[in-house]
Design a protein around this motif. Sequence first.
Motif, PDB file in Angstrom:
ATOM      1  N   GLY A   1      15.082  23.804  -0.919  1.00 33.30           N
ATOM      2  CA  GLY A   1      14.630  22.468  -1.309  1.00 33.30           C
ATOM      3  C   GLY A   1      15.099  21.391  -0.348  1.00 33.30           C
ATOM      4  O   GLY A   1      14.384  20.411  -0.098  1.00 33.30           O
ATOM      5  N   ALA A   2      16.290  21.571   0.212  1.00 33.46           N
ATOM      6  CA  ALA A   2      16.839  20.576   1.142  1.00 33.46           C
ATOM      7  C   ALA A   2      16.025  20.489   2.424  1.00 33.46           C
ATOM      8  O   ALA A   2      16.027  19.458   3.103  1.00 33.46           O
ATOM      9  CB  ALA A   2      18.296  20.918   1.465  1.00 33.46           C
ATOM     10  N   THR A   3      15.312  21.557   2.765  1.00 35.11           N
ATOM     11  CA  THR A   3      14.526  21.542   4.000  1.00 35.11           C
ATOM     12  C   THR A   3      13.169  20.849   3.825  1.00 35.11           C
ATOM     13  O   THR A   3      12.549  20.450   4.814  1.00 35.11           O
ATOM     14  CB  THR A   3      14.269  22.975   4.515  1.00 35.11           C
ATOM     15  N   SER A   4      12.705  20.729   2.583  1.00 39.22           N
ATOM     16  CA  SER A   4      11.357  20.199   2.340  1.00 39.22           C
ATOM     17  C   SER A   4      11.124  18.813   2.932  1.00 39.22           C
ATOM     18  O   SER A   4      10.136  18.595   3.635  1.00 39.22           O
ATOM     19  CB  SER A   4      11.061  20.196   0.836  1.00 39.22           C
ATOM     20  N   PRO A   5      12.014  17.827   2.649  1.00 44.76           N
ATOM     21  CA  PRO A   5      11.764  16.509   3.248  1.00 44.76           C
ATOM     22  C   PRO A   5      11.930  16.489   4.763  1.00 44.76           C
ATOM     23  O   PRO A   5      11.332  15.644   5.431  1.00 44.76           O
ATOM     24  CB  PRO A   5      12.802  15.606   2.559  1.00 44.76           C
ATOM     25  N   ILE A   6      12.703  17.423   5.305  1.00 45.41           N
ATOM     26  CA  ILE A   6      12.887  17.489   6.758  1.00 45.41           C
ATOM     27  C   ILE A   6      11.567  17.858   7.431  1.00 45.41           C
ATOM     28  O   ILE A   6      11.034  17.126   8.274  1.00 45.41           O
ATOM     29  CB  ILE A   6      13.973  18.517   7.133  1.00 45.41           C
ATOM     30  N   TYR A   7      11.045  19.018   7.050  1.00 48.93           N
ATOM     31  CA  TYR A   7       9.800  19.496   7.658  1.00 48.93           C
ATOM     32  C   TYR A   7       8.658  18.500   7.479  1.00 48.93           C
ATOM     33  O   TYR A   7       7.932  18.167   8.421  1.00 48.93           O
ATOM     34  CB  TYR A   7       9.381  20.828   7.024  1.00 48.93           C
ATOM     35  N   SER A   8       8.470  18.039   6.229  1.00 54.28           N
ATOM     36  CA  SER A   8       7.292  17.222   5.934  1.00 54.28           C
ATOM     37  C   SER A   8       7.375  15.834   6.544  1.00 54.28           C
ATOM     38  O   SER A   8       6.362  15.280   6.987  1.00 54.28           O
ATOM     39  CB  SER A   8       7.085  17.128   4.416  1.00 54.28           C
ATOM     40  N   SER A   9       8.574  15.242   6.592  1.00 53.12           N
ATOM     41  CA  SER A   9       8.685  13.906   7.183  1.00 53.12           C
ATOM     42  C   SER A   9       8.437  13.944   8.683  1.00 53.12           C
ATOM     43  O   SER A   9       7.793  13.054   9.249  1.00 53.12           O
ATOM     44  CB  SER A   9      10.061  13.297   6.887  1.00 53.12           C
ATOM     45  N   VAL A  10       8.929  14.996   9.350  1.00 59.77           N
ATOM     46  CA  VAL A  10       8.673  15.133  10.790  1.00 59.77           C
ATOM     47  C   VAL A  10       7.189  15.408  11.035  1.00 59.77           C
ATOM     48  O   VAL A  10       6.591  14.892  11.993  1.00 59.77           O
ATOM     49  CB  VAL A  10       9.541  16.259  11.397  1.00 59.77           C
ATOM     50  N   LYS A  11       6.570  16.184  10.145  1.00 62.37           N
ATOM     51  CA  LYS A  11       5.155  16.514  10.290  1.00 62.37           C
ATOM     52  C   LYS A  11       4.264  15.280  10.188  1.00 62.37           C
ATOM     53  O   LYS A  11       3.373  15.072  11.024  1.00 62.37           O
ATOM     54  CB  LYS A  11       4.758  17.520   9.204  1.00 62.37           C
ATOM     55  N   TYR A  12       4.511  14.461   9.190  1.00 64.19           N
ATOM     56  CA  TYR A  12       3.620  13.319   8.942  1.00 64.19           C
ATOM     57  C   TYR A  12       4.057  12.024   9.630  1.00 64.19           C
ATOM     58  O   TYR A  12       3.232  11.127   9.842  1.00 64.19           O
ATOM     59  CB  TYR A  12       3.518  13.060   7.432  1.00 64.19           C
TER      60      TYR A  12
ATOM     61  N   THR B   1      10.540  18.805  -2.949  1.00 68.62           N
ATOM     62  CA  THR B   1       9.186  19.229  -2.592  1.00 68.62           C
ATOM     63  C   THR B   1       8.718  18.449  -1.357  1.00 68.62           C
ATOM     64  O   THR B   1       9.032  17.264  -1.221  1.00 68.62           O
ATOM     65  CB  THR B   1       8.198  18.996  -3.746  1.00 68.62           C
ATOM     66  N   PRO B   2       7.990  19.088  -0.450  1.00 73.10           N
ATOM     67  CA  PRO B   2       7.491  18.382   0.738  1.00 73.10           C
ATOM     68  C   PRO B   2       6.684  17.141   0.362  1.00 73.10           C
ATOM     69  O   PRO B   2       5.918  17.155  -0.602  1.00 73.10           O
ATOM     70  CB  PRO B   2       6.600  19.436   1.412  1.00 73.10           C
ATOM     71  N   ILE B   3       6.888  16.071   1.126  1.00 73.96           N
ATOM     72  CA  ILE B   3       6.234  14.801   0.798  1.00 73.96           C
ATOM     73  C   ILE B   3       4.749  14.852   1.124  1.00 73.96           C
ATOM     74  O   ILE B   3       4.299  15.618   1.970  1.00 73.96           O
ATOM     75  CB  ILE B   3       6.910  13.616   1.528  1.00 73.96           C
ATOM     76  N   PHE B   4       4.009  14.011   0.417  1.00 70.41           N
ATOM     77  CA  PHE B   4       2.591  13.785   0.668  1.00 70.41           C
ATOM     78  C   PHE B   4       2.409  12.360   1.159  1.00 70.41           C
ATOM     79  O   PHE B   4       3.326  11.532   1.066  1.00 70.41           O
ATOM     80  CB  PHE B   4       1.780  13.989  -0.613  1.00 70.41           C
ATOM     81  N   THR B   5       1.198  12.057   1.651  1.00 71.47           N
ATOM     82  CA  THR B   5       0.879  10.701   2.113  1.00 71.47           C
ATOM     83  C   THR B   5      -0.335  10.188   1.346  1.00 71.47           C
ATOM     84  O   THR B   5      -0.794  10.822   0.395  1.00 71.47           O
ATOM     85  CB  THR B   5       0.585  10.710   3.624  1.00 71.47           C
ATOM     86  N   ASP B   6      -0.878   9.054   1.789  1.00 69.95           N
ATOM     87  CA  ASP B   6      -2.035   8.478   1.092  1.00 69.95           C
ATOM     88  C   ASP B   6      -3.278   9.352   1.231  1.00 69.95           C
ATOM     89  O   ASP B   6      -4.239   9.191   0.470  1.00 69.95           O
ATOM     90  CB  ASP B   6      -2.313   7.058   1.584  1.00 69.95           C
TER      91      ASP B   6
ATOM     92  N   ARG C   1       0.844  -1.206   0.000  1.00 73.37           N
ATOM     93  CA  ARG C   1       0.000   0.000   0.000  1.00 73.37           C
ATOM     94  C   ARG C   1       0.872   1.247   0.000  1.00 73.37           C
ATOM     95  O   ARG C   1       2.032   1.226   0.423  1.00 73.37           O
ATOM     96  CB  ARG C   1      -0.913  -0.001   1.229  1.00 73.37           C
ATOM     97  N   LEU C   2       0.294   2.347  -0.477  1.00 70.80           N
ATOM     98  CA  LEU C   2       1.003   3.620  -0.540  1.00 70.80           C
ATOM     99  C   LEU C   2       1.264   4.158   0.869  1.00 70.80           C
ATOM    100  O   LEU C   2       0.384   4.144   1.717  1.00 70.80           O
ATOM    101  CB  LEU C   2       0.177   4.633  -1.340  1.00 70.80           C
ATOM    102  N   LYS C   3       2.489   4.627   1.090  1.00 70.78           N
ATOM    103  CA  LYS C   3       2.839   5.219   2.379  1.00 70.78           C
ATOM    104  C   LYS C   3       3.093   6.732   2.227  1.00 70.78           C
ATOM    105  O   LYS C   3       2.452   7.537   2.884  1.00 70.78           O
ATOM    106  CB  LYS C   3       4.064   4.534   2.973  1.00 70.78           C
ATOM    107  N   PHE C   4       4.031   7.099   1.365  1.00 68.38           N
ATOM    108  CA  PHE C   4       4.278   8.521   1.113  1.00 68.38           C
ATOM    109  C   PHE C   4       4.811   8.687  -0.303  1.00 68.38           C
ATOM    110  O   PHE C   4       5.238   7.722  -0.951  1.00 68.38           O
ATOM    111  CB  PHE C   4       5.232   9.125   2.152  1.00 68.38           C
TER     112      PHE C   4
END
Length: 428
Positions: A390-401, A285-290, A274-277
């Motif tokens: 751009g380097a900060t995008s996965p940091i913020y979004s991964s901690v958020k989700y 770009t900040p990650i999304f989830t299902d 199943r889709l996770k992120f």
Amino acid sequence: MTTLTPILTKNWDLPNSFTLEGYGDYSAAKKALGMDPDTIIQAVKDSGLRGRGGAGFPTGMKWGFIPQNDGKPHYLVVNADESEPGTCKDIPLMMANPHALVEGIIITAYAIRANHAFIYVRGEVLHVIRRLHAAVREAYEKGFLGTGIMGSGFDLELVVHSGAGAYICGEETALLDSLEGFRGQPRLKPPFPAVAGLYAAPTVINNVESIASVPSIIANGADWFAGMGTEKSKGFGIFSLSGHVTRPGQYEAPLGITLRELLDMAGGIREGHRLKFWTPGGSSTPIFTDEHLDVPLDFESVGAKGSMLGTRALQIFDETTCVLRATLRWTEFYAHESCGKCTPCREGTYWLKQVLKRLEAGQGGEEDLATITDIADNILGRSFCALGDGATSPIYSSVKYFRDEYLKHFEIGGCPFDPALSTVWGPK
């Protein structure tokens, strides 16, 4: 259900798609050379074409910034330095359909009154460089490039330039420095390239897909292009699906299509998972989830949900993937590719990498999440160019989700995921 719109990808499956014989006779360029240059610029404005390199700036508006009758030479530079993790549309486009790019260059150069154009292509993709050289050679032999092209009296010289292989040269002003023979580092703006770009002359810099889209607009009309997509994100684009998807590849569709629709076309997530992120526009770009499966993939809708459409590089990850591990890999890339010109990016990406390595090994605590977000705060908006942002995008979004997943590493003193399970050859 949104359907695919194969335009740039229409002939990719033909054995001679990359040749002039397989492409056509440059009818759009011939039509354009009989038009007033300002009429072409207006047509591109009316079409609603926005830059396909990530930022989404209106293409016709960028062309309109070039000062006319200034007595200076004008230049067109095509940014073909595609190299962000997950982004893989321009390379296959140049490989399978290079003449669409060359024809687009002719039309664009004529519109902005430029007699010299450059394709700055990533040095590692030697097969693509050879194919571009072959396409340019064919165009010269046919009289589509050179002196008095197509009997119009318009002169255009086109140069294919191989970069040395630095991600920072995808930033337009660093690309210009590299093209001039200097170390590729971003310039201070203003002045902007439209006023003082290559060799301090007015310059338009556009992405490969942006320029390659121009011939179809001239051939079919601005209304045809504007009839696809959404109200503010018009037209079509190439969506690159990679990762844990049954049929990864390039899917050319109107902007506004959803990941759910694209996954249906691609056979869904790999069987049994199943889709996770996922990333909507590449690793910067900040990650999304299902929960974002039905977000329309256009600039406005993706932005409203906290991410960016970027280059439409959809990296798909299922539940076998450790989000911390993925974030670490992306961060290692940005730390390696930082040009070092500014302190926030040079030092910040290095320390993000060091802390994430420790966290991935389970050595740390919840206070370290505040540390990495604090480091990101000191990079975002403070670095010289968009690489740091751009380097900060996965940091913020991964901690958020996925905060709980970070905490799990501390609880057990290591990574709770088996990396072999996330590989295509690993056990199911």
